[in-house]
Design a protein around this motif. Structure first.
Motif, PDB file in Angstrom:
ATOM      1  N   TYR A 149       0.856  -1.190   0.000  1.00 30.72           N
ATOM      2  CA  TYR A 149       0.000   0.000   0.000  1.00 30.72           C
ATOM      3  C   TYR A 149       0.894   1.242   0.000  1.00 30.72           C
ATOM      4  O   TYR A 149       1.855   1.338   0.763  1.00 30.72           O
ATOM      5  CB  TYR A 149      -0.901   0.028   1.234  1.00 30.72           C
ATOM      6  CG  TYR A 149      -1.728   1.288   1.335  1.00 30.72           C
ATOM      7  CD1 TYR A 149      -2.811   1.501   0.479  1.00 30.72           C
ATOM      8  CD2 TYR A 149      -1.397   2.281   2.253  1.00 30.72           C
ATOM      9  CE1 TYR A 149      -3.559   2.667   0.549  1.00 30.72           C
ATOM     10  CE2 TYR A 149      -2.135   3.453   2.327  1.00 30.72           C
ATOM     11  CZ  TYR A 149      -3.205   3.642   1.476  1.00 30.72           C
ATOM     12  OH  TYR A 149      -3.944   4.803   1.539  1.00 30.72           O
ATOM     13  N   ILE A 150       0.561   2.178  -0.895  1.00 36.29           N
ATOM     14  CA  ILE A 150       1.236   3.473  -0.960  1.00 36.29           C
ATOM     15  C   ILE A 150       0.222   4.559  -0.629  1.00 36.29           C
ATOM     16  O   ILE A 150      -0.873   4.588  -1.209  1.00 36.29           O
ATOM     17  CB  ILE A 150       1.822   3.740  -2.362  1.00 36.29           C
ATOM     18  CG1 ILE A 150       2.822   2.647  -2.748  1.00 36.29           C
ATOM     19  CG2 ILE A 150       2.494   5.112  -2.415  1.00 36.29           C
ATOM     20  CD1 ILE A 150       3.308   2.749  -4.190  1.00 36.29           C
ATOM     21  N   ASN A 151       0.580   5.423   0.305  1.00 36.25           N
ATOM     22  CA  ASN A 151      -0.262   6.589   0.606  1.00 36.25           C
ATOM     23  C   ASN A 151       0.502   7.848   0.224  1.00 36.25           C
ATOM     24  O   ASN A 151       1.626   8.064   0.673  1.00 36.25           O
ATOM     25  CB  ASN A 151      -0.640   6.636   2.084  1.00 36.25           C
ATOM     26  CG  ASN A 151      -1.805   7.578   2.336  1.00 36.25           C
ATOM     27  OD1 ASN A 151      -2.963   7.189   2.272  1.00 36.25           O
ATOM     28  ND2 ASN A 151      -1.500   8.834   2.602  1.00 36.25           N
ATOM     29  N   GLU A 152      -0.113   8.647  -0.620  1.00 31.54           N
ATOM     30  CA  GLU A 152       0.571   9.803  -1.188  1.00 31.54           C
ATOM     31  C   GLU A 152      -0.159  11.081  -0.788  1.00 31.54           C
ATOM     32  O   GLU A 152      -1.285  11.334  -1.222  1.00 31.54           O
ATOM     33  CB  GLU A 152       0.609   9.663  -2.717  1.00 31.54           C
ATOM     34  CG  GLU A 152       1.487  10.651  -3.417  1.00 31.54           C
ATOM     35  CD  GLU A 152       1.679  10.314  -4.882  1.00 31.54           C
ATOM     36  OE1 GLU A 152       2.291  11.128  -5.590  1.00 31.54           O
ATOM     37  OE2 GLU A 152       1.229   9.232  -5.320  1.00 31.54           O
ATOM     38  N   PHE A 153       0.477  11.880   0.070  1.00 28.19           N
ATOM     39  CA  PHE A 153      -0.092  13.165   0.476  1.00 28.19           C
ATOM     40  C   PHE A 153       0.287  14.194  -0.583  1.00 28.19           C
ATOM     41  O   PHE A 153       1.439  14.636  -0.647  1.00 28.19           O
ATOM     42  CB  PHE A 153       0.436  13.583   1.848  1.00 28.19           C
ATOM     43  CG  PHE A 153       0.144  12.594   2.955  1.00 28.19           C
ATOM     44  CD1 PHE A 153      -1.089  12.580   3.579  1.00 28.19           C
ATOM     45  CD2 PHE A 153       1.112  11.679   3.351  1.00 28.19           C
ATOM     46  CE1 PHE A 153      -1.368  11.671   4.593  1.00 28.19           C
ATOM     47  CE2 PHE A 153       0.848  10.772   4.370  1.00 28.19           C
ATOM     48  CZ  PHE A 153      -0.404  10.774   4.985  1.00 28.19           C
ATOM     49  N   GLU A 154      -0.682  14.599  -1.402  1.00 32.41           N
ATOM     50  CA  GLU A 154      -0.404  15.525  -2.499  1.00 32.41           C
ATOM     51  C   GLU A 154      -0.300  16.954  -1.986  1.00 32.41           C
ATOM     52  O   GLU A 154      -1.152  17.417  -1.216  1.00 32.41           O
ATOM     53  CB  GLU A 154      -1.519  15.435  -3.545  1.00 32.41           C
ATOM     54  CG  GLU A 154      -1.546  14.107  -4.285  1.00 32.41           C
ATOM     55  CD  GLU A 154      -2.520  14.125  -5.435  1.00 32.41           C
ATOM     56  OE1 GLU A 154      -3.702  14.459  -5.205  1.00 32.41           O
ATOM     57  OE2 GLU A 154      -2.097  13.825  -6.562  1.00 32.41           O
ATOM     58  N   LEU A 155       0.748  17.660  -2.417  1.00 32.15           N
ATOM     59  CA  LEU A 155       1.012  19.011  -1.942  1.00 32.15           C
ATOM     60  C   LEU A 155       0.726  20.041  -3.029  1.00 32.15           C
ATOM     61  O   LEU A 155       0.780  19.736  -4.226  1.00 32.15           O
ATOM     62  CB  LEU A 155       2.477  19.128  -1.500  1.00 32.15           C
ATOM     63  CG  LEU A 155       2.973  18.067  -0.514  1.00 32.15           C
ATOM     64  CD1 LEU A 155       4.433  18.322  -0.183  1.00 32.15           C
ATOM     65  CD2 LEU A 155       2.132  18.049   0.754  1.00 32.15           C
ATOM     66  N   SER A 156       0.447  21.260  -2.598  1.00 34.87           N
ATOM     67  CA  SER A 156       0.253  22.351  -3.549  1.00 34.87           C
ATOM     68  C   SER A 156       1.579  22.711  -4.209  1.00 34.87           C
ATOM     69  O   SER A 156       2.659  22.507  -3.626  1.00 34.87           O
ATOM     70  CB  SER A 156      -0.310  23.585  -2.832  1.00 34.87           C
ATOM     71  OG  SER A 156      -1.575  23.303  -2.264  1.00 34.87           O
ATOM     72  N   TYR A 171      -4.717   6.992  -2.638  1.00 30.81           N
ATOM     73  CA  TYR A 171      -4.726   5.693  -1.982  1.00 30.81           C
ATOM     74  C   TYR A 171      -4.384   4.637  -3.041  1.00 30.81           C
ATOM     75  O   TYR A 171      -5.071   4.528  -4.055  1.00 30.81           O
ATOM     76  CB  TYR A 171      -6.109   5.399  -1.392  1.00 30.81           C
ATOM     77  CG  TYR A 171      -6.677   6.546  -0.577  1.00 30.81           C
ATOM     78  CD1 TYR A 171      -6.428   6.658   0.788  1.00 30.81           C
ATOM     79  CD2 TYR A 171      -7.473   7.526  -1.180  1.00 30.81           C
ATOM     80  CE1 TYR A 171      -6.955   7.704   1.531  1.00 30.81           C
ATOM     81  CE2 TYR A 171      -8.002   8.581  -0.445  1.00 30.81           C
ATOM     82  CZ  TYR A 171      -7.741   8.661   0.920  1.00 30.81           C
ATOM     83  OH  TYR A 171      -8.260   9.708   1.644  1.00 30.81           O
ATOM     84  N   ASN A 172      -3.317   3.884  -2.804  1.00 34.53           N
ATOM     85  CA  ASN A 172      -2.833   2.977  -3.848  1.00 34.53           C
ATOM     86  C   ASN A 172      -2.449   1.604  -3.286  1.00 34.53           C
ATOM     87  O   ASN A 172      -1.290   1.339  -3.019  1.00 34.53           O
ATOM     88  CB  ASN A 172      -1.638   3.632  -4.556  1.00 34.53           C
ATOM     89  CG  ASN A 172      -1.025   2.780  -5.647  1.00 34.53           C
ATOM     90  OD1 ASN A 172       0.143   2.928  -5.973  1.00 34.53           O
ATOM     91  ND2 ASN A 172      -1.788   1.870  -6.231  1.00 34.53           N
TER      92      ASN A 172
END
Length: 284
Positions: A149-156, A171-172
């Motif tokens: 599982y990969i969790n990616e916090f997307e930033l501005s 969510y991956n």
């Protein structure tokens, strides 16, 4: 008589050297495989890991393994060039479990007179954290499987950095199966959905990735040549990029991976290239 004895001795020596050479050639293919699979517990199968969609940690990871990666890439788009840079650290806190933290950056440069304000801003794309569990490792079958599982916090982007700081989340979950055919040929499938949530609108967007790779590992080394097929399905739209690649060991614990990206059915992306520097600190 002495000449006959000398001839017999010479024939025996040549035969012995030939036999030794034959044994050496037969064993050469498995030298590195034996180093990976036979020296330590628990069981582990040697697999060639793709260079672009890389794994969180080796399949069948053993406690104490760790690795640093630095990646640099260039993508030729129609209106601008994208420069990728990433730094990642992966490690195995216990047997069979791999963890990873990655910081991917993207920088953009206009081409063909494109107005700079019309292209995306530079950005630290996200903060990625990931875990992978190798639940099946079978040496006789030379096969391994894992869930992750990969969790990616997307930033501005930098133009709006902090407004907000985190604009969304990806969510991956994914599944990996890898098989080695004999001593040199390797195949791998990496697949799973990517569910993107936009915190500003609370909308979700889902795509599905199917990544396949095939490699030939050179006997007795960690060097390989191969190809990845990165495929994405998005509501009936299908994109695929082929990535021929090679990996070379330049020191005992330092490798470099080089690849090209050839889009098959992408509307806005052209050729790309990517280099990955891999450093594996020694572990007990």
């Amino acid at each position: 008589m002495n000449i006959k004895k000398l001839m017999v001795l010479s024939i025996l020596l040549v035969s012995s050297f030939y036999s030794i050479a034959q044994i050496t050639n037969a064993e050469k293919d498995s030298i590195y495989i034996q180093q990976i699979e036979d020296q330590k517990e628990p069981d582990k199968v040697l697999h060639a890991e793709p260079l672009y969609i890389d794994l969180i940690r080796d399949l069948g990871a053993r406690k104490g393994e760790k690795e640093w990666n630095i990646g640099l890439g260039l993508t030729d788009n129609l209106k601008f060039d994208s420069y990728e840079a990433l730094i990642e650290y992966e490690w195995a806190p216990v047997d069979r479990i791999g963890l990873e933290v990655e910081l991917p950056f993207t920088f953009h440069s206009p081409v063909n007179g494109t107005v700079k304000d019309s292209i995306p801003s530079h950005q630290l794309n996200s903060i990625k954290v990931a875990a992978q569990w190798s639940f099946f490792v079978n040496e006789p079958m030379a096969t391994s499987m894992a869930f992750g599982y990969i969790n990616e916090f997307e930033l501005s982007d930098f133009g709006n950095f902090g407004n907000p700081f985190i604009k969304g989340n990806v969510y991956n979950p994914f599944f990996v199966i890898a098989k080695r055919w004999g001593n040199n040929f390797h195949s791998l499938i990496y697949t799973g959905p990517m569910i993107e949530q936009d915190f500003r609108t609370n909308k979700f967007h889902t795509t599905y990735d199917i990544n396949t790779s095939f490699h030939y590992m050179i006997s007795g080394t960690r060097n390989f040549i191969g190809i990845e097929f990165n495929k994405t399905s998005d509501k009936g739209d299908f994109d695929m990029t082929m990535r021929p690649q090679m990996r070379l060991g330049i020191a005992d614990n330092l490798l470099i991976g080089i690849m090209a990206g050839i889009p098959v059915s992408r509307e806005n992306e052209r050729f790309s290239s990517f280099i990955r520097l891999i450093w594996e600190p020694k572990h007990k």
